[in-house]
Design an enzyme around this catalytic site. Structure first.
Site, short mmCIF file in Angstrom:
data_model
loop_
_atom_site.label_atom_id
_atom_site.label_comp_id
_atom_site.label_asym_id
_atom_site.label_seq_id
_atom_site.Cartn_x
_atom_site.Cartn_y
_atom_site.Cartn_z
N LYS A 1 127.23 75.16 84.03
CA LYS A 1 129.05 75.16 83.80
C LYS A 1 129.61 76.37 84.00
O LYS A 1 130.23 76.54 82.96
CB LYS A 1 129.31 74.24 82.70
CG LYS A 1 128.98 72.69 82.61
CD LYS A 1 129.60 71.93 81.56
CE LYS A 1 128.97 70.59 81.58
NZ LYS A 1 127.64 70.43 81.15
O1 6AU Z 1 122.84 61.83 77.47
P1 6AU Z 1 123.10 62.96 76.52
O2 6AU Z 1 124.39 62.88 75.85
O3 6AU Z 1 122.02 63.48 75.55
O4 6AU Z 1 123.11 64.21 77.73
C1 6AU Z 1 124.16 64.27 78.38
C2 6AU Z 1 124.09 65.62 79.35
C3 6AU Z 1 123.77 66.95 78.61
C4 6AU Z 1 125.71 67.24 78.86
O5 6AU Z 1 125.56 68.69 78.83
C5 6AU Z 1 125.94 66.83 80.29
O6 6AU Z 1 124.87 65.57 80.41
N1 6AU Z 1 127.39 66.55 80.54
C6 6AU Z 1 127.91 66.88 81.51
C7 6AU Z 1 127.29 67.68 82.80
C8 6AU Z 1 126.27 66.99 83.29
O7 6AU Z 1 128.06 68.21 83.36
C9 6AU Z 1 129.43 66.87 81.66
C10 6AU Z 1 130.10 65.87 80.70
O8 6AU Z 1 131.03 65.77 80.82
N2 6AU Z 1 129.33 65.50 79.66
C11 6AU Z 1 127.85 65.58 79.74
O9 6AU Z 1 127.37 64.97 78.64
O10 6AU Z 1 123.14 67.57 79.24
#
Ligand code: 6AU
Length: 475
Positions: free
Chosen positions: A306
């Site tokens: 990011k």
């Molecule tokens: O399923 P989780 O909540 O354990 O993990 C979600 C993953 C984490 C966050 O850094 C990422 O998704 N993420 C992102 C990304 C991929 O860019 C954007 C966002 O809006 N929300 C989010 O959770 O690794």
């Protein structure tokens, strides 16, 4: 009995013909299709009498149809002056939709005062497929306005009405092409032969004027052909081959743990997503092993870094330092916040790397995030000039992507709807794919904190893929 509107409409049709607002011959339309008739209502602003007559006719037409509204909005640009005159005549306020949000000040897309839930009547000059009306509607609806009706001066009757109907908009056309043909023929402005050519033209279904298929209706295989970014192309193919649209967020802090996850879950995922800066024992051998597993199980690596700094700094962060991300990742996340310089910076740092697929953050899954609708729209605009290096977006709503070659990555997925202590919001696999328009769902803790990650990953894989197949059927 001939109503006064009918008489005025006939006079207006003849006057429009006189000022060449429609012409007959052989014209190539925007879609590439050859048409024997061409409408150019842009000329009307040069004829105040026509502006006046047209406004009067539309005013009566709206009254006849008993259409009520709180606001008016003309589709830019030709219909803008018409909407303005109508607004004055009807004593009804109007809104202006900017084609591009301002890059300074308030960055508003819709100008004018309005309240949530107010109804807005769209005014448009000529409709072929209805896509311009839909673009304007999308922005108005995003602001909480209700759009249910559109008034158009001429309907070419080539699918626009049906397309709009599907999107909840009733189109009311002052003139149709058959009506104009009749009026002109009766007044000897066109002969029988031309009238026949025109009538034949209208009766033929026209391939090119079919509304563009939405990505939600298209298979990943088909979208692989459309994708301009090479990494996105390959990713679409991997998804279809392995029948998985699951991205694992391998958010653990030891290299062994990541490699174990990659080995055991590799067969069920299309992407393994890392946050390298949380790893405590990062080393070059780890990257070598991870790349080996990605090859063995045919998944892609995404570094979810990011990035959000100026282009120059980001180019160094991407290619230098301990992690040398540019040397090993296939996919990368970045914020659009700093402007397009960030994409230029990343591109410049790709020198020793052939391909990269960037996912720009258009929306976030966490509660209270500051990414507004305008911000998301501007992110989509930014992508247009970088289609070679952008694979898609990280987003939470289905209508941001117009180009079916782009991929939507949607995080915040769990088998049950829930949240965490830090504002993360979770939706079910079905909701992510069908309601939020995610192509790939990101799952982290839902899998890695479970008692049996392999079985749970299989469940996510199956439910996400079934939701994707279901989406193809219902759209
Ligand atoms: O399923 P989780 O909540 O354990 O993990 C979600 C993953 C984490 C966050 O850094 C990422 O998704 N993420 C992102 C990304 C991929 O860019 C954007 C966002 O809006 N929300 C989010 O959770 O690794």
């Amino acid at each position: 009995m001939v109503s006064s509107l009918d008489k005025e409409k006939k006079e207006l049709a003849l006057r429009l013909y006189q000022i060449s607002a429609f012409k007959f011959g052989s014209y190539t339309l925007k879609s590439g299709e050859i048409s024997p008739v061409y409408f150019d209502l842009r000329v009307i602003i040069s004829y105040p009498d026509v502006m006046q007559k047209l406004t009067d006719c539309i005013y009566k037409f709206i009254e006849d149809k008993e259409i009520q509204c709180d606001q008016l909005c003309g589709v830019p640009y030709t219909a803008l002056p018409l909407a303005t005159l109508l607004s004055v005549k009807m004593r009804q306020p109007m809104l202006i939709r900017r084609k591009e949000a301002k890059s300074y000040g308030t960055k508003k897309l819709i100008e004018g005062k309005f309240q949530l839930e107010e109804t807005c009547l769209i005014i448009e000059d000529v409709v072929t497929t209805g896509s311009s009306i839909l673009e304007t509607t999308k922005d108005l609806r995003n602001e909480g306005l209700v759009v249910e009706d559109a008034i158009v001066v001429v309907d070419r009757q080539q699918g626009g009405s049906q397309h709009l109907d599907k999107n909840g908009i009733k189109m009311h056309s002052l003139f149709t092409l058959p009506y104009l043909i009749n009026v002109l023929k009766d007044d000897n402005k066109i002969n029988e032969e031309l009238a026949k050519t025109l009538n034949d033209y209208i009766s033929k279904p026209i391939e090119n004027s079919k509304p563009k298929m939405s990505r939600l209706q298209m298979s990943f295989t088909k979208r692989a052909d459309i994708a301009k970014n090479e990494v996105a192309k390959t990713l679409f193919k991997i998804m279809e081959l392995k029948k998985t649209n699951l991205c694992l967020a391998a958010d653990v802090t030891k290299t062994d743990e990541i490699l174990n996850l990659a080995e055991s879950l590799g067969p069920y995922i299309c992407v393994l997503k890392t946050h390298v800066d949380i790893i405590e024992d990062f080393n070059d051998d780890f990257i070598k092993s991870l790349k080996g597993l990605a090859e063995k199980h045919n998944f892609m690596l995404m570094e979810d870094r990011k990035f959000a700094d100026i282009g120059n700094t980001v180019s160094l962060q991407f290619s230098k330092g301990v992690y040398k991300i540019s040397e090993w990742t296939d996919l990368l996340t970045a914020h659009s916040l700093p402007g397009s310089g960030i994409l230029k910076g990343l591109k410049s740092a790709m020198s020793n790397k052939n391909q990269l697929g960037i996912f720009l953050l258009a929306e976030m899954s966490s509660e209270g995030n500051l990414l507004s609708k305008e911000y998301s729209g501007q992110t989509m605009d930014m992508i247009k000039d970088f289609s070679d290096i952008v694979a898609g977006i990280v987003a939470q709503t289905p209508n941001l992507i117009d180009d079916a070659g782009l991929i939507q990555l949607s995080p915040g997925c769990r088998l049950e709807e829930s949240g965490d202590d830090f504002g993360q919001k979770y939706n079910t696999p079905e909701y992510i794919i069908n309601e939020k328009g995610g192509d790939i769902a990101v799952v982290g803790r839902g899998i890695i904190e479970s008692k049996n990650p392999v079985e749970v990953a299989k469940t996510y894989r199956d439910r996400l893929w079934a939701a994707y197949e279901n989406r193809l059927n219902i759209n």
